[in-house]
Design an enzyme around this catalytic site. Structure first.
Site, PDB file in Angstrom:
ATOM      1  N   LYS A 157       0.860  -1.183   0.000  1.00  0.00           N
ATOM      2  CA  LYS A 157       0.000   0.000   0.000  1.00  0.00           C
ATOM      3  C   LYS A 157       0.897   1.234   0.000  1.00  0.00           C
ATOM      4  O   LYS A 157       2.048   1.172   0.411  1.00  0.00           O
ATOM      5  CB  LYS A 157      -0.882  -0.032   1.248  1.00  0.00           C
ATOM      6  CG  LYS A 157      -1.885   1.118   1.336  1.00  0.00           C
ATOM      7  CD  LYS A 157      -2.854   0.903   2.484  1.00  0.00           C
ATOM      8  CE  LYS A 157      -3.782   2.098   2.667  1.00  0.00           C
ATOM      9  NZ  LYS A 157      -4.562   2.418   1.461  1.00  0.00           N
ATOM     10  N   GLY A 158       0.372   2.361  -0.461  1.00  0.00           N
ATOM     11  CA  GLY A 158       1.159   3.581  -0.529  1.00  0.00           C
ATOM     12  C   GLY A 158       1.735   3.996   0.815  1.00  0.00           C
ATOM     13  O   GLY A 158       1.053   3.928   1.837  1.00  0.00           O
ATOM     14  N   ASN A 179       5.241   1.091  -2.691  1.00  0.00           N
ATOM     15  CA  ASN A 179       4.559   2.193  -3.355  1.00  0.00           C
ATOM     16  C   ASN A 179       4.748   3.463  -2.531  1.00  0.00           C
ATOM     17  O   ASN A 179       4.569   3.465  -1.317  1.00  0.00           O
ATOM     18  CB  ASN A 179       3.071   1.865  -3.503  1.00  0.00           C
ATOM     19  CG  ASN A 179       2.310   2.921  -4.275  1.00  0.00           C
ATOM     20  OD1 ASN A 179       1.883   3.934  -3.723  1.00  0.00           O
ATOM     21  ND2 ASN A 179       2.127   2.684  -5.565  1.00  0.00           N
ATOM     22  N   ASN A 209     -13.550   3.614  -5.096  1.00  0.00           N
ATOM     23  CA  ASN A 209     -12.969   3.854  -3.783  1.00  0.00           C
ATOM     24  C   ASN A 209     -12.431   5.271  -3.698  1.00  0.00           C
ATOM     25  O   ASN A 209     -11.913   5.820  -4.667  1.00  0.00           O
ATOM     26  CB  ASN A 209     -11.872   2.826  -3.469  1.00  0.00           C
ATOM     27  CG  ASN A 209     -10.487   3.325  -3.823  1.00  0.00           C
ATOM     28  OD1 ASN A 209      -9.866   4.061  -3.044  1.00  0.00           O
ATOM     29  ND2 ASN A 209     -10.006   2.949  -5.010  1.00  0.00           N
ATOM     30  N   CYS A 263      -1.154  11.411  -7.208  1.00  0.00           N
ATOM     31  CA  CYS A 263      -1.454  12.211  -6.023  1.00  0.00           C
ATOM     32  C   CYS A 263      -1.586  13.688  -6.397  1.00  0.00           C
ATOM     33  O   CYS A 263      -0.900  14.173  -7.288  1.00  0.00           O
ATOM     34  CB  CYS A 263      -0.329  12.074  -4.996  1.00  0.00           C
ATOM     35  SG  CYS A 263      -0.068  10.414  -4.402  1.00  0.00           S
ATOM     36  N   GLY A 312      -8.417  -4.671 -13.508  1.00  0.00           N
ATOM     37  CA  GLY A 312      -9.491  -5.634 -13.721  1.00  0.00           C
ATOM     38  C   GLY A 312      -9.070  -7.070 -13.917  1.00  0.00           C
ATOM     39  O   GLY A 312      -9.862  -7.884 -14.396  1.00  0.00           O
ATOM     40  N   ILE A 351     -10.531   6.053  -0.701  1.00  0.00           N
ATOM     41  CA  ILE A 351      -9.858   5.831   0.578  1.00  0.00           C
ATOM     42  C   ILE A 351      -8.970   7.024   0.937  1.00  0.00           C
ATOM     43  O   ILE A 351      -8.857   7.414   2.095  1.00  0.00           O
ATOM     44  CB  ILE A 351      -9.009   4.538   0.539  1.00  0.00           C
ATOM     45  CG1 ILE A 351      -9.892   3.320   0.225  1.00  0.00           C
ATOM     46  CG2 ILE A 351      -8.264   4.332   1.853  1.00  0.00           C
ATOM     47  CD1 ILE A 351     -10.961   3.038   1.224  1.00  0.00           C
ATOM     48  N   GLY A 352      -8.331   7.592  -0.067  1.00  0.00           N
ATOM     49  CA  GLY A 352      -7.479   8.744   0.188  1.00  0.00           C
ATOM     50  C   GLY A 352      -6.075   8.379   0.629  1.00  0.00           C
ATOM     51  O   GLY A 352      -5.404   9.154   1.317  1.00  0.00           O
TER      52      GLY A 352
END
Length: 300
Positions: free
Chosen positions: A44-45, A98, A68, A128, A242, A70-71
């Protein structure tokens, strides 16, 4: 039968990784998936400081996918290095971290910290918003893509992947800009901007109003963009968008991707990555193909 692929001098045991933001840092899926079977685990980032993310509701199901907002919630670089990295190092898989940031300086600071860590590659998410430019994403303008890539590259001792946004006019131009800036590879696509409205409530479903669309609905667009990028650059590509099974993954590989990343599928099937690897292996056996590299870009 060879499933190994190479990106920037790094050998991966197979071409399957996880899409950032869909697999945590691996710990969340370790009861369901043999992490050592993955070609790589993409985290994850990770940002310089903790990010709380957007207000809820921030996830919504759509036809053929999900939205999503999520931010990029995450606990920050210090927690990642102290907690997540030791866990990841206990498995026999490559580690791709990431990186996210709101300014050029934040990107560079995170990349510099990670350059001294035992990780294999860094993936820089340039979708971002650049707060110094009024919230315009770094990845929307080829000139900004090249500039941020050049700047971050100065601080990186690790091979650098630039993750491209699909919310642009010409993905080929942005791919070339990343290559010109010194990227060792590119990954695409990130999510497409979408919206959902609750007609009974006459209100936006997501608190953020818009969110990133992912899942099977975007796959044809993602395959097309990977093909366009592969025709535009010489550096390797990690394709995503996908992928649900081995056949989906092979579409990306045949379009020109060296590796593929499984994302939204993980939410509905925690074992999706394993099934994708199995599906690729079965295809090679069925068609008597000895080396996965024979298929990279074969439709061009």
């Amino acid at each position: 039968m060879n499933l190994k692929v190479n990106i920037a001098g790094i050998t991966f045991q197979n071409p399957v990784t996880t899409a950032s933001g869909t697999f945590g840092s691996g710990m969340e899926y370790s009861d369901f998936v043999d992490l050592s079977r993955l070609g790589a685990l993409t985290t994850k980032g990770v940002s310089l400081d903790p990010w709380p993310g957007n207000p809820t509701p921030r996830v919504a199901e759509t036809y053929g996918g999900m939205l999503n907002a999520i931010g990029l919630q995450n606990p920050g670089i210090d927690v990642f290095i102290k907690r997540d990295l030791p866990f990841l190092k206990s498995y026999n898989t490559r580690i791709i971290v990431n990186v996210v940031g709101k300014t050029e300086e934040e990107y560079c600071a995170v990349v510099e910290r990670l350059s001294d860590c035992d990780v294999d590659m860094l993936e820089v998410n340039i979708s971002c918003p650049n707060v110094k430019e009024g919230g315009i994403a770094f990845g929307q303008d080829p000139k900004r893509v090249e500039a941020i890539t050049k700047q971050v590259k100065k601080y990186s001792k690790k091979p650098l992947i630039i993750k491209l946004s699909p919310n642009v006019t010409d993905i080929g131009e942005n791919a070339k800009a990343a290559e010109a800036g010194g990227a060792d590879a590119i990954s695409l696509i990130n999510t497409l901007t979408g919206m959902k409205i609750d007609v009974e409530r006459r209100a936006f479903v997501l608190a953020n109003k818009t969110g990133g669309l992912s899942g099977p609905a975007i796959k044809p667009i993602a395959v097309r963009m990977v093909y366009q990028a592969a025709c535009a650059v010489q550096i390797p590509i990690i394709g995503m968008g996908g992928i649900m099974n081995g056949e989906d993954a092979l579409e990306f590989i045949m379009a020109g991707a060296t590796m593929v990343a499984v994302g939204t599928a993980n939410f509905i099937n925690p074992k999706a990555t394993m099934e994708v690897i199995d599906g690729i292996e079965a295809y090679l056996k069925r068609n008597n193909i000895k080396d996965i590299n024979e298929l990279i870009g074969c439709v061009r």
